[in-house]
Design a protein around this motif. Structure first.
Motif, mmCIF file in Angstrom:
data_model
loop_
_atom_site.group_PDB
_atom_site.id
_atom_site.type_symbol
_atom_site.label_atom_id
_atom_site.label_comp_id
_atom_site.label_asym_id
_atom_site.label_seq_id
_atom_site.Cartn_x
_atom_site.Cartn_y
_atom_site.Cartn_z
ATOM 1 N N UNK A 53 70.704 46.181 37.569
ATOM 2 C CA UNK A 53 69.982 47.368 38.026
ATOM 3 C C UNK A 53 70.968 48.409 38.555
ATOM 4 N N UNK A 60 71.962 56.211 34.681
ATOM 5 C CA UNK A 60 71.011 57.310 34.856
ATOM 6 C C UNK A 60 71.650 58.436 35.669
ATOM 7 N N UNK A 63 73.768 60.376 33.340
ATOM 8 C CA UNK A 63 72.967 61.222 32.450
ATOM 9 C C UNK A 63 72.468 62.434 33.215
ATOM 10 N N UNK E 53 65.058 63.200 33.234
ATOM 11 C CA UNK E 53 66.129 62.390 33.812
ATOM 12 C C UNK E 53 65.828 62.083 35.277
ATOM 13 N N UNK E 55 62.866 61.857 36.643
ATOM 14 C CA UNK E 55 61.809 60.842 36.661
ATOM 15 C C UNK E 55 62.409 59.469 36.363
ATOM 16 N N UNK E 56 63.311 59.437 35.404
ATOM 17 C CA UNK E 56 63.951 58.173 35.037
ATOM 18 C C UNK E 56 64.778 57.622 36.210
ATOM 19 N N UNK E 59 62.556 55.930 38.590
ATOM 20 C CA UNK E 59 62.140 54.620 38.100
ATOM 21 C C UNK E 59 63.212 53.571 38.393
ATOM 22 N N UNK E 60 64.466 53.908 38.105
ATOM 23 C CA UNK E 60 65.566 52.962 38.344
ATOM 24 C C UNK E 60 65.718 52.682 39.838
ATOM 25 N N UNK E 63 63.098 50.233 40.755
ATOM 26 C CA UNK E 63 63.437 48.882 40.274
ATOM 27 C C UNK E 63 64.513 48.284 41.172
ATOM 28 N N UNK E 64 65.457 49.111 41.577
ATOM 29 C CA UNK E 64 66.523 48.621 42.447
ATOM 30 C C UNK E 64 65.951 48.118 43.775
ATOM 31 N N UNK E 85 54.712 53.704 37.607
ATOM 32 C CA UNK E 85 55.072 54.960 36.943
ATOM 33 C C UNK E 85 53.948 55.435 36.026
ATOM 34 N N UNK F 1 57.415 57.840 31.018
ATOM 35 C CA UNK F 1 56.362 58.787 31.385
ATOM 36 C C UNK F 1 56.034 59.678 30.190
#
Lengths: 277, 277, 277, 277, 277, 277
Positions: A53, A60, A63, E53, E55-56, E59-60, E63-64, E85, F1
Motif C-alpha cells: 500500500x 499515486x 502521478x 488523480x 480521488x485516486x 482511495x489509496x 486503503x493505507x 468510494x 469512480x
C-alpha cells in the motif's frame, strides 16, 4: 514602490508557467528511499500488504505531481510513473552495490546501515540515480530540481544527465561537481572537491560532449579538476589530489604534482605567520 | 511492483534494527548549544532556577534518546548521560577558546557574538566536540549522525574520532574534511577546502592511524590536501593553498607551489575565452 | 551540573543583547525573491493591487524586524526600510542580468526559469546583493546572517562587504569563498572551489584591503586560490583550475600549472591502488 | 491608529504579568494522559525503562512550566510537581473507574478503549481530575486554563474547584456546566445540557457555597438545570430532562415536568409549519 | 513514581492493540469533503485528470489506513475502500440536498456556498453520512472517532448508527445528541440543544431499539428532549422548545409547555436580581 | 469512480468563486486580540514603536485579505481596512466593559486577566464585535466565517448581524444561539444553553425582524428559549432556566416553570433507575 515597476512584476507573474511541484517531488524521492532502505524509514510495516500500500501511495503521489505539469511532459503521467516504478528493483540493486563500495572503500565505515543512513555520498548517488531515470524519460525541470536538492544537503552536484557505472564510491562528498555529459565507468572512486567539468563553455556546445570520460577502476583524489569532452582517463589510473588535467591519460597512469618545500630559518612563530608567502 | 520484490523489502524492514533517534539527538545538541551560548538561545531565562530546569530537561531528553537504543550501548543510559553532562563546563570553556581564536583570526569578524551566531566553523567545531565526547563513550551511530548533521549545514566534515587541540580556528569552512585518526595540536588554523585524509584506503587499515598529524601553530591554506598516517606537519609550519602533501615536513616549513604564468598576445577577449587551455 | 557553572550561564544569558531576528530576516529576503521572480513564488497574484499589497506587507515585515533591534541601528527603521525598498527595481534588473549571464555561461542550462529556480549560484548572488545593500546601510549582524544563510544552502560564501560588478556568473557553486574587501568587475565567471581570500590575516588589518581585485571579463576555474589585497588579476585573464596565486598578473594573462604524469608498468589493479603515491 | 491609543496599549503590555505557559500545560496534561492510558499514546515503549524515562521527562516538563511562573506559586516548583506526580497512581485508578462507569452506562459503548479514546465525557473528567489536583495545590490560573481547554474540545465545563466522587458518568457531554462549589457524590450520571449552577450570582458570595449538592446514585437527564448552594438532590433521585430545580428534594425523588400535547386538525403541512406557536 | 506502578503501565502499553489511525481517518474525510465540495477545497484543479488523480490518492490513503488495522476488519481493505468510494456520488447528492434544506430553512443563509463553508450543521451531517457508511460496512472504531471529530468541532453528536432520511436540516447545532438507534424520516428539522435519547439505559438493552423514531416533516425546537425506543413522533408534528417527551404523539401534533409569568411589583433592579427565584 | 461524476466535480471546481481567505481572517482577528489584550499576547513589545509596527502589520495583513476577494466588496480594501482600524479604540473600550461585567457577574472569577484569557464568553463576544463591524461594512462571508470560528471554539453562536449593547455578560457559554435580527440592550446577562431565535422560519422572512428584543438589565437563565421577532422581554426581567417563551413580557417580569416532584416509595435503587419515567 514605483507603480510601473509593480505593473511589470504583475505581468511577469501572469506569464510565469504553471508551478512545477519541486518540493513534492523531493518528498516523493525521500519516500521512495524510505521504502527501499529500512534504515531511512520513519514507519514500521507490520505486513507485506502495508509495504504494498505504501508503494502504491508513492505511485499515486508521483502521478499527482506529474499531472500538475502535464502540459510539459513527453508522455502521459501514468506511463511515466509506471516506467519509473518498474525501475525501482533495479535501482535498489544498484544502490546497494554503491553502498557496499562505499563501505569497502572507507576504513572508518562500520556497517552498511551507517553508510545508508549518514553518508552524503550515498544520498547524492541515490538522488542522482532517480533524477537520471527522470532525465532519460525526458521529464523537464524535475531532474535538475532533484540534483539541486541533493546538492544543497550534501555539497555534491551530479548533473542528472551524467552517465555513471556500478559500484560508484564517493567518500566525503563536499564540493564534487560532475557535469552533464560526463561518462564514468564501474568501480570508480571520487574524493571531495573533485570537478569533472567542461573547458571553454560556449552555448553552442550544448549538444556535444563537453565533460570527461573516466574509465573503470579509476581513483580521483581530493581537489582534482578534470576538464574537457575529449579528455579520457584510462582504466586503473590514479589522479592525485589538486591535479588540473585537461588532456587524456592512458590506462594505469598516475598523475600528480609535487609541491616546493622550504624550511624557514627563523623560529619566531609570529614572524613566520605574518610572512608574505 | 513485483510481489517478490515487495516481499524482500518487507523482510528488510523486519530485520532493520531499532530506529536510532537521529533527529532527536540533533535537537538535543542544539538545545545544549542554546544553554551554553546565549546568542543562540531562543528562550529567555528569568531566574537561575529556570536555567537549572532547562539543563535538567536536556539531561532527561538525552536519557530518553539513549533508552530507545539501550541494547546497542556499552553502559547504562543514565551513566552515559551523566558522563556527558559533567563534561559540559569543560566543553563550554574549550568552545569559548575556539570562538576567541576565530575572532582573532578573521579581521572581518566584529564580535564574539557574531562568531558564535554566524560562523559555520564554530558550529562545526561545537558539534564535533559533542560528537567526540560520545565517540569516546563508545556510543554507536550517534556521533556519525551528528557529524553528518554539522556537515550538511556547514560543508565541514570532521570525523568524531579525530583528536583536536585547543583554539582551533576554521575560517570559511566549506569543503573541509578531517579524517578519523587525524591528530591536530593547539592553535591550528585551517581554511576552506582543506583535506586531512588517508592514502590508499584499504579496509584492513581500519584500526591503524591513516590520517596525518598536525602539530601546534600550523596554518593550512585553502584547498591543501594532506594525506597519510605517517605524515607529520611540524609545528609553526605554513602549508600554502592547493598543495598536495603526502610526506612529513619539519617545524617552521613553508610548503607551496608556483603556477606558470603566460600572457596572451591577442587582445580579442572572445578568442581568449574559447582558447583551449 | 555544578551550581556555580549554572550561575555563570545565567549571567551570560542576562547580559546577552536583544535577540536579532535572524530567521525573520531570512524569511523576508525569501519573500522579496518571490515578489521579484515569479518562478520562485508560492502565491498567485490575481491583480496588480495584490502585488502592491504583498510588496507593502514585505515593507512592514522588514520595519518590524528592524524595530526589534532599533538600538543597534544607525538610522530609523522606517528610513532604512524605505531605502532598501527603493533599491528593489535596480536589484531586480541586476539579478536578471546575472541570471542571463549564468544561462549564457552554462551549456547545460535550458531556460532563465531553470537558472532562477535551481541554480545555487543565482541564489547566492541574489542574497549577496540584498545583504550588500544592508551592509552599505550599516545595519549590523543581519548582512552576515544572510550570507551564512545562503552559504548553508549553496556552499557559496560571499561576504556582504565584497564589491561585485554586473553579469556575475557562478557555475556550480560549492566551496566558493569571496572575502570582505574583494573587488570584482563586470562579466566575471567563477567556478566551484574558488577562494578570493587574504594572506597573513592579522587583526590589525581589519580596515585595509586584504582581498584581491578581479577586473572585467576574467574567468577563474575550479579550485583556484587567489589571495592578498594587492593582488590584481587583469581584465580578460584566465586563471586555470587549482592555481595558487598571490601576486598580480597583467591583462590577458593565462595562469595554470601542469601536473606530472607517470604511467605505471604493472597491470595489477590491486597493486596500483595500494601503491603509496 | 491614534498615538495616544498606541501609548496606552504599550503601557498595558508593559504591565502584563509574566506569561503563564498555558499551552505547555495542556501539552503536559496530554502527555500524562498518554502515559496512563495506552489507547491515547502516540509512542510505543519497548522497555519499562522507557516508560520510566518518559514519566521523568513529564516531571521535568512540569517543573519547567512552574518555574516560569514561580513568583505566583505558594510552594516551590519541585514540591508542587512532586505532589502532583505522587497522585498519578490514584488518579489512574479513579479514571479507570470513571471509564468503566461510562462503559456500563452507555449501551452503545463497545469497549473500555472506545470510551477512553472517543468519549468527550472521559476526556473532560480526566482533565478535571488533573485541574482539581492543581486547584487544591493552590496553583493559580493553570487549573482554569485546563478546564477551558477541556471545555473547548468537549463542550463540558467542570470548574476545577468542584468536588466529584467516584464512578462519575457523563454520557454525551455537550453543554454541561458544573460550578465551583458543587458537590457530587459517587455513581452519579449526568446527561448533556445539564447545569449545576448558582442563583443570584452576587460577587459578595465568592467564598460561600453557591452550587448544589448531588448525592450518590443520582441520575440527571438532558437539559436539567439545578441551581443554588442550599439545593440538595437526595441519593437515588432521578431528575427528568429539562427540569428547572432550585430547591432540595429528598432521597428517591423523581422530578419531571409534563408537556401539553395538542393535535392539529389541519393536514396541510405548510400551514402547520407556519402556524405561530 | 512507584516502580510497581510503572511496571503496570508498561504492561498496559504492551497489551494495547494496534494504534487505530484516528487522525489520518479524519484527514481522509476532510479530503473527501474537499473533493466533493469546491468551497471547502484548498486546491485548484486545472484538468479533469487532476481531479481523478486526487480521488485516486484519497482511495489509496484510505486503503493505507485500513491496512494498518487490517486484523480488526470484516473484509479486505481494498474491498471496503472500493465500497465506500462507490458510494461517493450518492453521498454527494444527499449532502447537496441537505445543504439546500438548510439554505431554505434559515432566512439568514445567503447562498449554498455559505452553508457548505460555514454551517456546523452541514459539517456534522456530512461527517455523519461518511461515518454511517463505515458503520454499515462494520468497520470498528473509525465511525465513532469520526463522530467525535465532528462533535468536537460543531457540538453536534450524531451516533454513526443512527438512520437519517433526506433533506435533514440542522440550524445552529450546538448541543444536539442523536442516539444510535434513532430513526429520522425525510425533511426533518432540528434546532440546537435537542436530545433524541434513551431512557433507563441498561447495558442489556445494547441490541434493541432504545432511541425514538421521528417521522417525515417533523420540526423539533431548541432544547427539546425526546427519549425512548418506543416513542414515535408522527409526521408533520411540531415539538416546542424545552419539551420533555417520553411517549408517542400522532401525526400533526403540536407539543409545548407554557411558562408561568409573574410581574414583580418592585422596580429596584438590584432587589430583583437578588431575589431567590 | 465514475468518469461522468468526476467531470461534474471538475465543473463544480471550475465554477467555484475565488477562495475566501477564511483562516487568514481568523488569524488576523487573533492578532488584533493580542494587540488589544496583553494577557493574550504571544509577543513582548519593547517600545511603543514596536506596538505601532505591529498594528501597521495587522492593517496590511487585513488589506491583503480583502484584496484577494476584492470583486466581492462594496468598497476598496484600503477604505474598509481603514474603517475597521479606526474602530479599534472603541472596540477595545467596549470589550473591557464586557470583561468587567463578566468579572462582576461570576463569583468564581478572580481577575480581569482570567476572564480575558480563559472565558469562552469573552472570546465569543470579542469575535462577535469584530464580525459585527465587518457585517455593517457589508463585507460578505467573512463575518459568518468569524462567527463560526468562535462557535467552534466556544459553543457560542452569535450571528454577526445581531445588535448587542454594552456590558454584555455570558457566563459559561456552551450552547448559546443569538439570531441575526436580535436586539439586546445594555447590562444583559445570559447563561448557557439560551436560544434567542425565530419561529416559523420562512425564507420570505429574510428581510424582516425574526428574533426577539431583550431590553436593559435582563437576566436569562440556562436553557431558556425565547423566539419571535415581536417578542420583547422588558427591562429588568428575569427569565428562569428552561423556559420556552414566544410572547412579550413587561418590565420587571419573572418567568419560570415549576417541575412536578414525586418521591418514590421503593428504596431499591436498581428498580428506581429502570423505572420508565
Amino acid at each position: 514602490m514605483d507603480q510601473a515597476f509593480l505593473n511589470n512584476l504583475f505581468l511577469d507573474h501572469q506569464q510565469a508557467q504553471h508551478q512545477v511541484p519541486g518540493s513534492a517531488t523531493c518528498r516523493f524521492v525521500e519516500g521512495v528511499m524510505q521504502l527501499l532502505f529500512p534504515p531511512l524509514s520513519e514507519q514500521r510495516f507490520e505486513t507485506v500488504d502495508a509495504v504494498k500500500v505504501y508503494a502504491e501511495s508513492l505511485r499515486i503521489e508521483f502521478i499527482s505531481i506529474l499531472t500538475s505539469m502535464e502540459k510539459l511532459l513527453p508522455a502521459s503521467p501514468i506511463d511515466i510513473a509506471e516506467n519509473l516504478i518498474e525501475r525501482l528493483p533495479n535501482l535498489h540493486r544498484l544502490l546497494l552495490q554503491d553502498a557496499e563500495a562505499m563501505l569497502q572503500g572507507d576504513p572508518a565505515a562500520q556497517s552498511i546501515e551507517e553508510v545508508i543512513r549518514t553518508y552524503p555520498g550515498f544520498k547524492a548517488v541515490a538522488v542522482y540515480r532517480m533524477a537520471n531515470a527522470l532525465y532519460r524519460l525526458r521529464v523537464p525541470l524535475l531532474p535538475r530540481i532533484l540534483s539541486e536538492y541533493a546538492h544543497a544537503r550534501t555539497g555534491i552536484d551530479i548533473h542528472p544527465g551524467a552517465t555513471i557505472g556500478t559500484q560508484f564510491c564517493i567518500d566525503h562528498g563536499t564540493g564534487i561537481v560532475i557535469g552533464e555529459t560526463t561518462h564514468i565507468g564501474n568501480c570508480v572512486k571520487v574524493y571531495q572537491g573533485v570537478t569533472l567539468g567542461a573547458i571553454s563553455v560556449d552555448k553552442a556546445m550544448a549538444n556535444i560532449k563537453r565533460h570527461p570520460t573516466i574509465e573503470d577502476h579509476v581513483v580521483i583524489y581530493a581537489g582534482a579538476t578534470i576538464l574537457g569532452g575529449n579528455t579520457v582517463v584510462g582504466a586503473y589510473s590514479i589522479i592525485g589530489g589538486n591535479v588540473w588535467l585537461t588532456e587524456s591519460v592512458p590506462r594505469y597512469s598516475r598523475v600528480y604534482h609535487r609541491p616546493q618545500i622550504k624550511v624557514s630559518r627563523t623560529e619566531d612563530p609570529a614572524d613566520v605567520l605574518n610572512f608574505s608567502i
